[in-house]
Design a protein around this motif. Structure first.
Motif, PDB file in Angstrom:
ATOM      1  N   ILE A  37       2.486   8.188  -4.087  1.00 23.57           N
ATOM      2  CA  ILE A  37       1.027   8.098  -3.938  1.00 23.57           C
ATOM      3  C   ILE A  37       0.519   6.788  -4.526  1.00 23.57           C
ATOM      4  N   GLU A  38       0.990   6.462  -5.714  1.00 26.08           N
ATOM      5  CA  GLU A  38       0.567   5.226  -6.370  1.00 26.08           C
ATOM      6  C   GLU A  38       0.975   4.005  -5.549  1.00 26.08           C
ATOM      7  N   ALA A  39       2.192   4.011  -5.035  1.00 31.38           N
ATOM      8  CA  ALA A  39       2.678   2.883  -4.243  1.00 31.38           C
ATOM      9  C   ALA A  39       1.873   2.707  -2.957  1.00 31.38           C
ATOM     10  N   VAL A  40       1.584   3.806  -2.276  1.00 28.22           N
ATOM     11  CA  VAL A  40       0.815   3.729  -1.027  1.00 28.22           C
ATOM     12  C   VAL A  40      -0.607   3.244  -1.313  1.00 28.22           C
ATOM     13  N   GLN A  41      -1.189   3.696  -2.408  1.00 28.35           N
ATOM     14  CA  GLN A  41      -2.527   3.232  -2.774  1.00 28.35           C
ATOM     15  C   GLN A  41      -2.530   1.731  -3.060  1.00 28.35           C
ATOM     16  N   CYS A  42      -1.493   1.246  -3.725  1.00 26.91           N
ATOM     17  CA  CYS A  42      -1.383  -0.193  -3.984  1.00 26.91           C
ATOM     18  C   CYS A  42      -1.267  -0.971  -2.676  1.00 26.91           C
ATOM     19  N   LEU A  43      -0.469  -0.476  -1.753  1.00 23.94           N
ATOM     20  CA  LEU A  43      -0.336  -1.125  -0.448  1.00 23.94           C
ATOM     21  C   LEU A  43      -1.659  -1.142   0.305  1.00 23.94           C
ATOM     22  N   GLU A  44      -2.400  -0.049   0.217  1.00 25.09           N
ATOM     23  CA  GLU A  44      -3.706   0.008   0.884  1.00 25.09           C
ATOM     24  C   GLU A  44      -4.655  -1.010   0.277  1.00 25.09           C
ATOM     25  N   ASP A  45      -4.638  -1.126  -1.042  1.00 27.99           N
ATOM     26  CA  ASP A  45      -5.502  -2.107  -1.720  1.00 27.99           C
ATOM     27  C   ASP A  45      -5.135  -3.530  -1.304  1.00 27.99           C
ATOM     28  N   MET A  46      -3.840  -3.818  -1.270  1.00 28.65           N
ATOM     29  CA  MET A  46      -3.377  -5.148  -0.866  1.00 28.65           C
ATOM     30  C   MET A  46      -3.739  -5.423   0.581  1.00 28.65           C
ATOM     31  N   SER A  47      -3.594  -4.433   1.424  1.00 26.85           N
ATOM     32  CA  SER A  47      -3.913  -4.583   2.842  1.00 26.85           C
ATOM     33  C   SER A  47      -5.413  -4.868   3.023  1.00 26.85           C
ATOM     34  N   ALA A  48      -6.226  -4.152   2.263  1.00 28.81           N
ATOM     35  CA  ALA A  48      -7.677  -4.349   2.374  1.00 28.81           C
ATOM     36  C   ALA A  48      -8.068  -5.760   1.922  1.00 28.81           C
ATOM     37  N   GLN A  49      -7.401  -6.280   0.907  1.00 35.78           N
ATOM     38  CA  GLN A  49      -7.689  -7.627   0.439  1.00 35.78           C
ATOM     39  C   GLN A  49      -7.188  -8.681   1.419  1.00 35.78           C
ATOM     40  N   TRP A  50      -6.074  -8.383   2.089  1.00 38.09           N
ATOM     41  CA  TRP A  50      -5.471  -9.324   3.018  1.00 38.09           C
ATOM     42  C   TRP A  50      -6.344  -9.510   4.259  1.00 38.09           C
ATOM     43  N   TYR A  51      -6.890  -8.395   4.745  1.00 35.78           N
ATOM     44  CA  TYR A  51      -7.703  -8.441   5.959  1.00 35.78           C
ATOM     45  C   TYR A  51      -9.129  -8.432   5.553  1.00 35.78           C
TER      46      TYR A  51
END
Length: 51
Positions: A37-51
């Motif tokens: 859960i923590e890893a997926v949330q981090c990926l979502e945060d990074m993805s949101a910042q990237w796009y």
């Protein structure tokens, strides 16, 4: 994971990010699920910042 609705949503996010299927299997272990859960949330945060 006890919350099936949340589990299904997390599985969809794992598939969306095209992550390994073993992460889905890890959701059945409470300790590993918390890490996934923590890893997926981090990926979502990074993805949101990237796009």
């Amino acid at each position: 994971m006890a919350d099936q609705k949340r589990k299904v949503e997390l599985i969809q996010r794992i598939e969306q990010f095209q992550l390994p299927c073993h992460l889905i299997l890890a959701l059945d272990d409470a300790e590993q699920a918390a890490l996934v859960i923590e890893a997926v949330q981090c990926l979502e945060d990074m993805s949101a910042q990237w796009y």
